[in-house]
Design an enzyme around this catalytic site. Structure first.
Site, PDB file in Angstrom:
ATOM      1  N   ILE A   1       0.959  -1.162  -0.112  1.00 18.77           N
ATOM      2  CA  ILE A   1      -0.053   0.014   0.187  1.00 18.77           C
ATOM      3  C   ILE A   1       0.800   1.570  -0.185  1.00 18.77           C
ATOM      4  O   ILE A   1       2.000   1.270   0.289  1.00 18.77           O
ATOM      5  CB  ILE A   1      -0.992   0.109   1.265  1.00 18.77           C
ATOM      6  CG1 ILE A   1      -0.059   0.169   2.357  1.00 18.77           C
ATOM      7  CG2 ILE A   1      -1.940  -1.187   1.141  1.00 18.77           C
ATOM      8  CD1 ILE A   1      -1.028   0.394   3.854  1.00 18.77           C
TER       9      ILE A   1
ATOM     10  N   ASP B   1       5.606   3.046   9.039  1.00 16.70           N
ATOM     11  CA  ASP B   1       6.213   1.650   9.098  1.00 16.70           C
ATOM     12  C   ASP B   1       6.937   1.847  10.483  1.00 16.70           C
ATOM     13  O   ASP B   1       7.133   0.799  11.260  1.00 16.70           O
ATOM     14  CB  ASP B   1       7.105   1.312   8.067  1.00 16.70           C
ATOM     15  CG  ASP B   1       6.316   1.069   6.818  1.00 16.70           C
ATOM     16  OD1 ASP B   1       5.112   0.525   6.926  1.00 16.70           O
ATOM     17  OD2 ASP B   1       6.651   1.252   5.767  1.00 16.70           O
TER      18      ASP B   1
ATOM     19  N   VAL C   1       6.063   2.854  -0.382  1.00 14.61           N
ATOM     20  CA  VAL C   1       5.452   1.659  -0.335  1.00 14.61           C
ATOM     21  C   VAL C   1       5.559   0.703   0.660  1.00 14.61           C
ATOM     22  O   VAL C   1       6.687   0.399   0.912  1.00 14.61           O
ATOM     23  CB  VAL C   1       5.657   0.884  -1.901  1.00 14.61           C
ATOM     24  CG1 VAL C   1       4.890  -0.328  -1.932  1.00 14.61           C
ATOM     25  CG2 VAL C   1       5.673   1.717  -3.098  1.00 14.61           C
ATOM     26  N   SER C   2       4.563   0.350   1.480  1.00 17.02           N
ATOM     27  CA  SER C   2       4.690  -0.300   2.697  1.00 17.02           C
ATOM     28  C   SER C   2       4.074  -1.788   2.657  1.00 17.02           C
ATOM     29  O   SER C   2       3.147  -1.831   1.756  1.00 17.02           O
ATOM     30  CB  SER C   2       3.906   0.485   3.913  1.00 17.02           C
ATOM     31  OG  SER C   2       3.744  -0.178   4.912  1.00 17.02           O
ATOM     32  N   PRO C   3       4.680  -2.668   3.132  1.00 17.07           N
ATOM     33  CA  PRO C   3       4.033  -4.065   3.264  1.00 17.07           C
ATOM     34  C   PRO C   3       2.875  -4.130   4.485  1.00 17.07           C
ATOM     35  O   PRO C   3       2.301  -5.243   4.307  1.00 17.07           O
ATOM     36  CB  PRO C   3       5.159  -4.884   3.582  1.00 17.07           C
ATOM     37  CG  PRO C   3       5.817  -3.988   4.580  1.00 17.07           C
ATOM     38  CD  PRO C   3       5.784  -2.455   3.916  1.00 17.07           C
TER      39      PRO C   3
END
Length: 714
Positions: free
Chosen positions: A193, A404, A292-294
């Site tokens: 995301i 994050d 962009v993060s997991p």
């Protein structure tokens, strides 16, 4: 200058303490002429780069208290040597490290040239890229900004990373064989995301309308097989941060991409294979993951309410806003498994369905570009006449961190003020921004004027720009973290030009490559000064400068001309001290020795699937010896012939090794083994090995080993 750095490091330590918190030639005649442009020679290699598992700050979150305290699974370098029918060669290496620093690339090339001579492997044709795991030891850069929380430059860790990369390339060099490549692309959803949608939304509406999502969902996989169609390697490119493991983690880990590699290599080599032993090698390369993060459940406040959209705060505090991964209750280990597993499963699907033949020459261009005063011309200047890049500076939101991993101090993303005395003081004693610097970096409010430090700035200012073509696959090596839209613009720029000579080029961003210069946000994203914009070191026209200079490199490939080699960066060797005290001595309790059991396994009740076996040993500091290409632990199974066979080690997912200093001054080593469903019933044992420094007046180390009692798995 060295005295001033010593002063600053000493000051940082003080403030934190009070609460502010083979040496032989190898023949290069190892290639044969191949008959067509879709036939190559390809070699692969893998090597251990795991650093100190104790007492060392971890690279990525810049949290002073995030110190290594063991190993979940080892970090590795995966190398690929490509040679075309004309003998042109290139190297791609993906490392389970946070990034590649300039000093690492320079040392690796020096070492390779000592082995192979000065022309075979150079800065031009060797591409080193980090996966961006935030769970590895820091201290492998001599640039001060990246060493403050690491307490300086840890040469032993640096050497381990460099040596591992070199050995992986040597292995790849020695293993080249006739081969071909196929490629396939597809979309992977539910695995990333955008962590700064407020900044992304500031991009032009017509540009955003060209894409289905505010992050790239596309994955590209390269299938590498021998001439009989037997696959022996794979490379995947997909942009997502390796921050599934959050800043409360203290175990060395390859995070989601390292786990994806582990899964594929186990799948291909057999579940009984030990990690890092091949022969199949799978790299999950990094791309434009800047925003962009997991952590796909997104940011929420600890009370369950949504975080502020603009500032990512809860009641005005950044530390209350956290993004959670898909694991149960956000569990970081489970989240790593899910995001890593998603990447593996999609990559394997694309790999098995790869039909696009890779064909064409191997080409490469490289230049060293001073990046502090680049004149950016149309069409890359965002319509600003006289646009230039700036000397490096970090903005206030840099210190706020991201969802994050929020920062250690109460900075707010998108806010231009702070009353925090720590960062105000550090920023003030380094250098005061000049009016020219302030204007150049506007609207960034400058927190740390890292580029104005004399004579050596706190960040690199000469950027290595590189393009490598493997047939129609075009690798654009970027020295930093491009955001989603920045990466799209750069790919479009390179594709438009290089498409004049390469039909249907597949342009890929190879991120965090060859050196590290922070983030690269778009001009529009820069204006709102969230974390990515505040960390765009060279100002609002940084992306435009990269587009312009990479366009020049792409044009030189089209024209068949040579690239200007540029200006080689300064020699950083010896400029940065290291303030982490060495291991003085290891001790064991009076009536015990290293390797003896502190807490044993259960010998009376059998263990079952999914249970965790735990044993604790009296051990020594993991900094003494990193056990490179070896292991601090084994899980052994008793065979019918009475011999023991190792089935797992500290490179495996199912084991965890914890190091802790006991209050009485000795080390306790805890080994956990969670029994997986594929485990066979039988008799097992767990071992721990290490090296102890028994004499405080000698550097000699003594090997020791401990063995648990036998236990049964039913």
């Amino acid at each position: 200058m060295k005295r001033s750095i010593v002063f600053i490091y000493s000051l940082v330590i003080l403030l934190l303490s009070v609460g502010f918190i083979d040496a032989f030639k190898i023949s290069i005649e190892n290639h044969i002429k191949l008959s067509d442009d879709s036939s190559y020679q390809i070699g692969t290699g893998i090597y251990d780069i795991t650093g100190p598992g104790a007492e060392t700050n971890m690279m990525g979150y810049a949290m002073p208290g995030q110190i290594t305290g063991g190993i979940h699974f080892r970090q590795r370098a995966r190398a690929f040597v490509f040679i075309d029918s004309e003998g042109n060669r290139a190297v791609y290496v993906s490392t389970d490290s946070c990034m590649i620093f300039q000093e690492v690339k320079i040392q690796v090339i020096q070492d390779l040239q000592e082995i192979f001579g000065p022309t075979l492997y150079t800065h031009d044709n060797v591409l080193l890229s980090g996966t961006h795991t935030h769970s590895g030891p820091a201290g492998f850069s001599e640039y001060a900004l990246y060493g403050i929380t690491a307490l300086g430059f840890y040469k032993k860790n640096f050497d381990t990373i460099c040596d591992g990369i070199v050995q992986a390339i040597v292995k790849a060099h020695k293993s080249v064989q006739p081969a071909r490549m196929l490629t396939q692309q597809g979309e992977l959803w539910n695995s990333n995301i955008n962590r700064s949608p407020y900044a992304y939304d500031n991009n032009p509406e017509e540009e955003k309308a060209m894409y289905d999502a505010n992050v790239d969902k596309n994955m590209t996989v390269i299938r590498i097989e021998d001439m009989s169609g037997n696959p022996f390697a794979a490379i995947s490119f997909f942009g997502v941060h390796c921050t599934s493991m959050n800043n409360t983690n203290h175990l060395i880990s390859g995070d989601n991409k390292g786990y994806a590699s582990y899964l594929w290599e186990k799948h291909a080599n057999g579940q009984s294979s030990l990690p890092g032993t091949g022969p199949f090698i799978a790299a999950f390369g990094q791309s434009n993951e800047g925003d962009v993060s997991p952590n796909t459940r997104g940011p929420t406040c600890r009370d369950g309410k949504p975080c502020d959209y603009k500032t990512s705060t809860c009641n005005g505090k950044v530390e209350e806003c956290w993004a959670l991964g898909p694991g149960t209750d956000g569990d970081m280990f489970e989240s790593t498994q899910i995001i890593g597993g998603n990447q593996f499963n999609k990559a394997l699907e694309l790999f098995n369905n790869a039909t696009i033949q890779v064909s064409g020459k191997i080409q490469y261009r490289h230049t060293w570009k001073p990046f502090t005063n680049v004149s950016v011309e149309a069409p890359y200047n965002s319509g600003v006449e006289g646009a230039t890049t700036c000397r490096g500076a970090m903005g206030y939101s840099f210190a706020g961190g991201t969802t994050d991993g929020p920062g250690a101090f109460n900075f707010i993303q998108g806010d231009n003020s702070t009353t925090n005395p720590f960062w105000n003081f550090i920023g003030g004693i380094i250098a005061k921004p000049t009016p020219q610097q302030t204007a150049c970096q506007a609207p960034k409010p400058i927190l740390i004027d890292v580029g104005m430090v004399e004579p050596i700035p706190w960040v690199p200012d000469v950027m290595p720009l590189q393009i490598i073509t493997l047939g129609q696959i075009v690798l654009v090596a970027v020295p930093g973290e491009f955001t989603t839209m920045s990466g799209r613009r750069l790919r479009n720029t390179v594709r438009e030009i290089i498409g004049q000579s390469i039909e249907n080029p597949i342009v890929l961003i190879a991120g965090l490559a060859n050196t590290y210069s922070g983030y690269i946000a778009t001009f529009e994203e820069f204006q709102v000064q969230r974390y990515e914009g505040a960390s765009t070191v060279f100002g609002p026209h940084t992306l435009g400068a990269y587009q312009q200079e990479f366009a020049n490199l792409a044009q030189s490939i089209v024209d068949g001309s040579q690239a200007d080699p540029g200006t080689f960066p300064r020699n950083m060797s010896g400029h940065t001290p290291f303030f982490l005290p060495p291991v003085i001595v290891d001790v064991a309790p009076k009536f015990d020795d290293f390797g003896d059991i502190y807490t044993d396994v259960s010998t009376t009740t059998p263990y079952s699937i999914n249970q965790t076996v735990t044993v604790i040993f009296y051990g020594a500091n993991l900094r003494n010896n990193f056990m490179t290409e070896s292991s601090f632990l084994t899980v052994d199974q008793l065979q019918s012939n009475g011999q023991w066979t190792t089935i797992l080690n500290d490179g495996d997912w199912d084991t965890k090794l914890y190091w802790k200093m006991h209050d009485l001054g000795f080390s306790l080593i805890t080994v956990d083994w969670t029994i997986s469903p594929i485990t066979q019933p039988g008799t097992y044992r767990i071992t721990h090995s290490g090296y102890a420094k028994k004499n405080p007046f000698s550097d000699n180390l003594t090997f020791y080993q401990g063995i648990s009692s036998n236990f049964n798995v039913q």
